[in-house]
Scaffold this motif. Structure first.
Motif, PDB file in Angstrom:
ATOM      1  N   PRO A 129      64.639  34.733  11.827  1.00  0.00           N
ATOM      2  CA  PRO A 129      65.088  35.952  11.102  1.00  0.00           C
ATOM      3  C   PRO A 129      66.962  35.624  10.973  1.00  0.00           C
ATOM      4  O   PRO A 129      66.881  35.833   9.670  1.00  0.00           O
ATOM      5  CB  PRO A 129      64.734  37.002  12.361  1.00  0.00           C
ATOM      6  CG  PRO A 129      63.673  36.313  13.177  1.00  0.00           C
ATOM      7  CD  PRO A 129      64.015  34.655  13.437  1.00  0.00           C
ATOM      8  N   LEU A 130      67.741  35.443  12.086  1.00  0.00           N
ATOM      9  CA  LEU A 130      68.836  35.229  11.348  1.00  0.00           C
ATOM     10  C   LEU A 130      69.218  34.455  10.054  1.00  0.00           C
ATOM     11  O   LEU A 130      69.593  35.138   9.152  1.00  0.00           O
ATOM     12  CB  LEU A 130      69.586  34.696  11.852  1.00  0.00           C
ATOM     13  CG  LEU A 130      71.393  35.197  12.615  1.00  0.00           C
ATOM     14  CD1 LEU A 130      71.271  36.770  12.315  1.00  0.00           C
ATOM     15  CD2 LEU A 130      71.978  35.469  13.733  1.00  0.00           C
ATOM     16  N   TRP A 131      68.458  33.611  10.027  1.00  0.00           N
ATOM     17  CA  TRP A 131      68.809  32.388   9.205  1.00  0.00           C
ATOM     18  C   TRP A 131      68.082  32.643   7.942  1.00  0.00           C
ATOM     19  O   TRP A 131      68.702  32.781   6.608  1.00  0.00           O
ATOM     20  CB  TRP A 131      68.084  30.645   9.365  1.00  0.00           C
ATOM     21  CG  TRP A 131      68.573  29.934   8.479  1.00  0.00           C
ATOM     22  CD1 TRP A 131      67.304  29.459   7.601  1.00  0.00           C
ATOM     23  CD2 TRP A 131      69.295  29.106   8.395  1.00  0.00           C
ATOM     24  NE1 TRP A 131      67.567  28.251   7.145  1.00  0.00           N
ATOM     25  CE2 TRP A 131      69.304  28.110   7.631  1.00  0.00           C
ATOM     26  CE3 TRP A 131      70.650  29.352   9.272  1.00  0.00           C
ATOM     27  CZ2 TRP A 131      69.959  27.412   6.736  1.00  0.00           C
ATOM     28  CZ3 TRP A 131      71.866  28.077   8.251  1.00  0.00           C
ATOM     29  CH2 TRP A 131      71.828  27.418   7.075  1.00  0.00           C
ATOM     30  N   ALA A 132      67.288  33.161   8.166  1.00  0.00           N
ATOM     31  CA  ALA A 132      67.025  33.905   6.534  1.00  0.00           C
ATOM     32  C   ALA A 132      67.297  34.587   6.149  1.00  0.00           C
ATOM     33  O   ALA A 132      67.254  35.624   4.990  1.00  0.00           O
ATOM     34  CB  ALA A 132      65.155  34.217   7.014  1.00  0.00           C
ATOM     35  N   THR A 133      67.811  35.713   7.054  1.00  0.00           N
ATOM     36  CA  THR A 133      68.767  36.724   6.844  1.00  0.00           C
ATOM     37  C   THR A 133      70.043  36.651   6.209  1.00  0.00           C
ATOM     38  O   THR A 133      70.424  36.614   4.801  1.00  0.00           O
ATOM     39  CB  THR A 133      69.129  37.581   8.016  1.00  0.00           C
ATOM     40  OG1 THR A 133      67.634  38.376   8.206  1.00  0.00           O
ATOM     41  CG2 THR A 133      69.925  38.980   7.716  1.00  0.00           C
ATOM     42  N   LEU A 134      70.606  35.570   6.715  1.00  0.00           N
ATOM     43  CA  LEU A 134      72.172  34.714   6.280  1.00  0.00           C
ATOM     44  C   LEU A 134      71.861  34.059   5.210  1.00  0.00           C
ATOM     45  O   LEU A 134      72.444  34.093   4.044  1.00  0.00           O
ATOM     46  CB  LEU A 134      72.981  33.850   7.596  1.00  0.00           C
ATOM     47  CG  LEU A 134      73.311  34.630   8.665  1.00  0.00           C
ATOM     48  CD1 LEU A 134      73.331  33.372   9.040  1.00  0.00           C
ATOM     49  CD2 LEU A 134      73.885  35.691   9.019  1.00  0.00           C
ATOM     50  N   THR A 135      70.636  33.325   4.694  1.00  0.00           N
ATOM     51  CA  THR A 135      70.435  32.453   3.287  1.00  0.00           C
ATOM     52  C   THR A 135      70.023  33.198   2.482  1.00  0.00           C
ATOM     53  O   THR A 135      70.255  33.099   1.355  1.00  0.00           O
ATOM     54  CB  THR A 135      69.817  30.967   3.906  1.00  0.00           C
ATOM     55  OG1 THR A 135      68.250  31.697   4.343  1.00  0.00           O
ATOM     56  CG2 THR A 135      69.966  30.410   4.936  1.00  0.00           C
ATOM     57  N   GLU A 136      69.484  34.230   2.760  1.00  0.00           N
ATOM     58  CA  GLU A 136      68.463  35.027   1.959  1.00  0.00           C
ATOM     59  C   GLU A 136      69.501  36.552   1.342  1.00  0.00           C
ATOM     60  O   GLU A 136      69.249  37.081   0.673  1.00  0.00           O
ATOM     61  CB  GLU A 136      67.383  35.637   1.385  1.00  0.00           C
ATOM     62  CG  GLU A 136      66.451  34.721   1.990  1.00  0.00           C
ATOM     63  CD  GLU A 136      64.946  35.005   2.598  1.00  0.00           C
ATOM     64  OE1 GLU A 136      64.521  36.741   2.340  1.00  0.00           O
ATOM     65  OE2 GLU A 136      64.456  34.818   3.036  1.00  0.00           O
ATOM     66  N   GLY A 137      70.522  36.660   2.067  1.00  0.00           N
ATOM     67  CA  GLY A 137      71.992  38.098   1.635  1.00  0.00           C
ATOM     68  C   GLY A 137      71.175  39.309   2.045  1.00  0.00           C
ATOM     69  O   GLY A 137      70.862  40.012   0.978  1.00  0.00           O
ATOM     70  N   GLN A 138      70.190  39.086   2.895  1.00  0.00           N
ATOM     71  CA  GLN A 138      69.396  40.265   3.308  1.00  0.00           C
ATOM     72  C   GLN A 138      69.987  41.451   3.875  1.00  0.00           C
ATOM     73  O   GLN A 138      71.239  41.228   4.604  1.00  0.00           O
ATOM     74  CB  GLN A 138      68.599  40.488   4.227  1.00  0.00           C
ATOM     75  CG  GLN A 138      66.977  39.824   3.265  1.00  0.00           C
ATOM     76  CD  GLN A 138      66.483  40.060   2.019  1.00  0.00           C
ATOM     77  OE1 GLN A 138      66.440  41.263   2.100  1.00  0.00           O
ATOM     78  NE2 GLN A 138      66.142  38.428   1.647  1.00  0.00           N
ATOM     79  N   VAL A 139      69.542  42.594   3.346  1.00  0.00           N
ATOM     80  CA  VAL A 139      70.375  44.008   4.537  1.00  0.00           C
ATOM     81  C   VAL A 139      69.877  43.956   5.611  1.00  0.00           C
ATOM     82  O   VAL A 139      70.458  44.732   6.587  1.00  0.00           O
ATOM     83  CB  VAL A 139      70.586  45.493   3.924  1.00  0.00           C
ATOM     84  CG1 VAL A 139      70.954  45.359   2.528  1.00  0.00           C
ATOM     85  CG2 VAL A 139      68.657  45.476   3.834  1.00  0.00           C
ATOM     86  N   THR A 140      69.026  43.117   6.575  1.00  0.00           N
ATOM     87  CA  THR A 140      68.726  43.158   7.864  1.00  0.00           C
ATOM     88  C   THR A 140      69.106  43.890   8.865  1.00  0.00           C
ATOM     89  O   THR A 140      69.052  44.085  10.279  1.00  0.00           O
ATOM     90  CB  THR A 140      67.281  42.326   7.962  1.00  0.00           C
ATOM     91  OG1 THR A 140      67.287  42.094   6.479  1.00  0.00           O
ATOM     92  CG2 THR A 140      66.140  42.546   9.593  1.00  0.00           C
ATOM     93  N   PRO A 141      70.385  42.824   8.751  1.00  0.00           N
ATOM     94  CA  PRO A 141      71.339  43.520   9.995  1.00  0.00           C
ATOM     95  C   PRO A 141      71.991  44.116  10.485  1.00  0.00           C
ATOM     96  O   PRO A 141      71.994  45.659  11.889  1.00  0.00           O
ATOM     97  CB  PRO A 141      72.663  42.465   9.180  1.00  0.00           C
ATOM     98  CG  PRO A 141      72.236  41.336   8.429  1.00  0.00           C
ATOM     99  CD  PRO A 141      71.392  41.871   7.780  1.00  0.00           C
ATOM    100  N   LEU A 142      71.881  45.564   8.808  1.00  0.00           N
ATOM    101  CA  LEU A 142      72.063  46.665   9.481  1.00  0.00           C
ATOM    102  C   LEU A 142      70.975  47.105   9.662  1.00  0.00           C
ATOM    103  O   LEU A 142      71.576  48.634  10.624  1.00  0.00           O
ATOM    104  CB  LEU A 142      72.693  47.484   7.464  1.00  0.00           C
ATOM    105  CG  LEU A 142      73.895  46.816   6.929  1.00  0.00           C
ATOM    106  CD1 LEU A 142      73.532  47.416   6.058  1.00  0.00           C
ATOM    107  CD2 LEU A 142      74.567  47.302   8.011  1.00  0.00           C
ATOM    108  N   LEU A 143      70.041  46.908   8.940  1.00  0.00           N
ATOM    109  CA  LEU A 143      68.750  47.336  10.270  1.00  0.00           C
ATOM    110  C   LEU A 143      68.538  47.288  11.646  1.00  0.00           C
ATOM    111  O   LEU A 143      68.633  48.711  13.296  1.00  0.00           O
ATOM    112  CB  LEU A 143      67.353  46.882   9.425  1.00  0.00           C
ATOM    113  CG  LEU A 143      66.577  47.383   8.308  1.00  0.00           C
ATOM    114  CD1 LEU A 143      65.685  46.356   7.220  1.00  0.00           C
ATOM    115  CD2 LEU A 143      66.549  48.900   8.346  1.00  0.00           C
ATOM    116  N   ALA A 144      69.128  46.046  12.186  1.00  0.00           N
ATOM    117  CA  ALA A 144      69.327  45.791  13.585  1.00  0.00           C
ATOM    118  C   ALA A 144      69.468  46.589  14.726  1.00  0.00           C
ATOM    119  O   ALA A 144      69.921  47.028  15.114  1.00  0.00           O
ATOM    120  CB  ALA A 144      69.558  44.210  13.822  1.00  0.00           C
ATOM    121  N   LEU A 145      71.392  46.800  13.780  1.00  0.00           N
ATOM    122  CA  LEU A 145      72.458  47.549  14.751  1.00  0.00           C
ATOM    123  C   LEU A 145      71.689  49.050  13.764  1.00  0.00           C
ATOM    124  O   LEU A 145      72.253  49.683  15.138  1.00  0.00           O
ATOM    125  CB  LEU A 145      73.431  47.411  13.194  1.00  0.00           C
ATOM    126  CG  LEU A 145      74.663  48.477  13.583  1.00  0.00           C
ATOM    127  CD1 LEU A 145      75.068  47.892  14.702  1.00  0.00           C
ATOM    128  CD2 LEU A 145      76.021  48.027  13.060  1.00  0.00           C
TER     129      LEU A 145
END
Length: 226
Positions: free
Chosen positions: A1-17
């Motif tokens: 999930p982290l790799w996909a988030t970084l390579t796709e430029g997603q906002v998911t880190p904000l959701l995880a936070l």
């Protein structure tokens, strides 16, 4: 999930936070953390109710009110910026998500069912699953479960009931996974190492399109096993 988030430029880190802040609010950080968590989870509001139910299950009413109020302000922001038309456009965009991204790639229960339901019913079925998932969590929350274990369940269910959950969305499980390790150290839960490794393996296989979405199968097994 982290790799996909970084390579796709997603906002998911904000959701995880956001999910982590809701959990930390229950530990010691209080209403401000709950408000920030609710606002961040509102980036993808279908993940928000499960974490609000978590605060309800813990009977922490001030935290619940803070998170709900902050998320409501965020969700109503299109109304202030673009009036009623802006609000309608946001809702329309949310309901078109399954038209834009194939549910067959979803790491939620709807992804498991996609091969056996007509394409035109995917959105309707996903809404039904979403409602049933929330009802399941709410029924357990009424029994006042121990909140750390319930937080793990809420995190998994938030993904599984989602109308659409791509691999990067599973980054939202970082907080619940951390809690699972803490519960294991306290002797209250089996070790989550093997289930998490199996989940990562399932996600890798899902990227190869093996014909069935394995992620939700593993996550459902994790709920039953835990």
């Amino acid at each position: 999930p982290l790799w996909a988030t970084l390579t796709e430029g997603q906002v998911t880190p904000l959701l995880a936070l956001g999910a982590a802040l809701v959990i930390l609010a229950l530990v010691s950080y209080g209403a401000l953390a709950a408000a920030a968590g609710g606002a961040l989870l509102a980036f993808k509001p279908h993940y928000l109710p499960a974490f609000l139910i978590l605060l309800f299950a813990a009977r922490r009413w001030r935290l619940f009110a803070s998170a709900a109020a902050a998320s409501l302000v965020f969700l109503l922001s299109p109304l202030a910026a673009g009036g009623v038309d802006g609000m309608v456009a946001m809702v329309h965009s949310a309901f078109r998500a399954n038209d834009l991204v194939s549910v067959a790639r979803s790491e939620a229960w709807i992804g498991m069912l996609a091969p056996v339901i007509p394409a035109g019913l995917a959105s309707a079925v996903s809404v039904v699953i979403f409602g049933l998932g929330l009802a399941f969590l709410f029924a357990i929350a009424l029994r006042r479960p121990a909140w750390p274990a319930f937080a793990v369940l809420a995190g998994l269910t938030a993904v599984l009931e989602s109308p659409h959950a791509l691999p990067h969305d599973l980054l939202i499980l970082a907080g619940p996974a951390w809690l699972a390790f803490q519960l294991h150290r306290q002797g209250r839960m089996p070790s989550p190492v093997v289930p998490l490794l199996l989940l990562d393996a399932a996600l890798l296989l899902d990227q190869r399109a093996v014909g069935v979405v394995l992620g939700p199968v593993v996550m459902t097994a994790m709920i039953v096993w835990g």
